[in-house]
Write an enzyme that holds these catalytic residues in place. Structure first.
Site, PDB file in Angstrom:
ATOM      1  N   THR A  89     -66.696 -33.291 -10.869  1.00  0.00           N
ATOM      2  CA  THR A  89     -65.776 -32.654 -11.811  1.00  0.00           C
ATOM      3  C   THR A  89     -66.373 -31.450 -12.532  1.00  0.00           C
ATOM      4  OG1 THR A  89     -64.691 -34.794 -12.129  1.00  0.00           O
ATOM      5  CG2 THR A  89     -64.189 -33.073 -13.728  1.00  0.00           C
ATOM      6  N   SER A 122     -48.259 -10.976   5.118  1.00  0.00           N
ATOM      7  CA  SER A 122     -47.083 -11.465   5.827  1.00  0.00           C
ATOM      8  C   SER A 122     -46.639 -10.508   6.921  1.00  0.00           C
ATOM      9  CB  SER A 122     -45.921 -11.675   4.852  1.00  0.00           C
ATOM     10  OG  SER A 122     -44.753 -12.033   5.563  1.00  0.00           O
ATOM     11  N   ARG A 124     -43.995 -10.977   8.466  1.00  0.00           N
ATOM     12  CA  ARG A 124     -42.533 -10.912   8.388  1.00  0.00           C
ATOM     13  C   ARG A 124     -42.095  -9.621   7.710  1.00  0.00           C
ATOM     14  NH1 ARG A 124     -39.618 -15.726   5.651  1.00  0.00           N
ATOM     15  NH2 ARG A 124     -37.862 -14.741   6.715  1.00  0.00           N
ATOM     16  N   ARG A 223     -68.991 -25.330   7.018  1.00  0.00           N
ATOM     17  CA  ARG A 223     -68.840 -24.093   7.775  1.00  0.00           C
ATOM     18  C   ARG A 223     -70.105 -23.244   7.819  1.00  0.00           C
ATOM     19  NH1 ARG A 223     -64.769 -25.766  10.788  1.00  0.00           N
ATOM     20  NH2 ARG A 223     -62.934 -26.329   9.546  1.00  0.00           N
TER      21      ARG A 223
END
Length: 302
Positions: A89, A122, A124, A223
């Site tokens: 935390t 994006s 789109r 990674r």
């Protein structure tokens, strides 16, 4: 090119106008702000913003643990204690926001880490640039015989040349058709959201990625590992350099207990104890599968 002239001008303008602040400042992070660190052939990672520093981790921990931290003599000791005992935390009190340019197939692997906030370019609304990741010949390898999701031996020069030619030709052919489909010259033109389906997975996309330090360390542990796919590992390595400067004490603890540490199963711990007692332990007597024994042996016999 990793950055457009407009992006470079924006970075220079942002770095040329520092502002006074009362917030916690990490001098190590400040030197990275806005700068693009090149990755692969057209990609980059750059730090856009950060919150907190090593002191913020300790501040949060001391609120949580109160008297329990009095035995810890300094901030770095406390951070190492937190990392060693998996108290996550306090690390969540620090956050990092990155701007990343990366191939789509790397982005699809990256997005598996679902504990971050992401906003992606994006296709789109906008037209993707004609930029593709083309590996270096030395990064082209055959399928691993031991690992279904890894690489084996590097391809020979003739095969490498043939593969690279196909990658370039296929990428540019697909982009040519993409441009032709969305063009409204003498036709209606296909919607961008449909035309994008024809683009290859090695085309570059961009996103903003914001994550807290605990989940960032989890991402980096997986990674930045030597077993991770090269194309995502180089991004993790670049991020490691930033994090090392941003929160140096926390990063040293991360290197010690996560990157450089190992986790053993109960069977592994028992086998190690038997070995330390002088017993000859084999896979047959270990209680482990052949693969688990091989992984265990890689750890204890190096």
């Amino acid at each position: 090119m990793p950055l457009t002239p407009e992006q470079e001008a924006e970075i220079e303008d942002l770095r040329a106008t520092p502002r006074q602040t009362l917030r916690a400042v990490s001098e190590g992070a400040e030197k990275h702000l806005y700068k693009a660190h090149p990755v692969l052939d057209h990609g980059f990672v750059r730090m856009i913003d950060y919150m907190g520093d090593d002191a913020a981790i300790c501040q949060a921990a001391r609120v949580s643990y109160g008297r329990g931290t009095k035995s810890v003599q300094n901030d770095e000791g406390l951070i190492r204690y937190l990392m060693r005992h998996w108290h996550s935390t306090p690390f969540e009190m620090c956050e990092l926001k990155l701007h990343v340019k990366l191939p789509v197939f790397v982005a699809r692997q990256w997005i598996r880490h679902r504990t971050a906030n992401v906003n992606e370019y994006s296709a789109r609304y906008s037209i993707l640039d004609r930029e593709f990741y083309i590996p270096r010949a030395e990064d082209l390898a055959a399928q691993s015989a031991q690992n279904n999701q890894g690489r084996g031996d590097v391809l020979g020069p003739e095969e490498s040349a043939r593969v690279l030619d196909w990658l370039r030709e296929d990428a540019h052919r697909a982009y040519d058709h993409y441009e032709q489909m969305i063009s409204d010259d003498g036709q209606q033109g296909l919607a961008r959201e449909l035309a994008r389906m024809n683009l290859p997975a090695n085309i570059y996309t961009q996103w903003y990625w914001k994550v807290d330090l605990h989940n960032l360390f989890h991402f980096l542990r997986l990674r930045a590992d030597s077993h991770a796919q090269y194309e995502i590992r180089v991004y993790a390595d670049a991020i490691c350099e930033m994090v090392r400067d941003w929160v140096p004490a926390a990063y040293r603890a991360f290197e010690e207990y996560r990157l450089g540490g190992v986790t053993l199963s109960a069977s592994g711990v028992e086998c190690l104890r038997r070995m330390l007692a002088g017993e000859e332990v084999t896979q047959a007597t270990s209680g482990m599968s052949a693969r688990e024994w091989r992984e265990f042996s890689d750890i204890v016999r190096k």
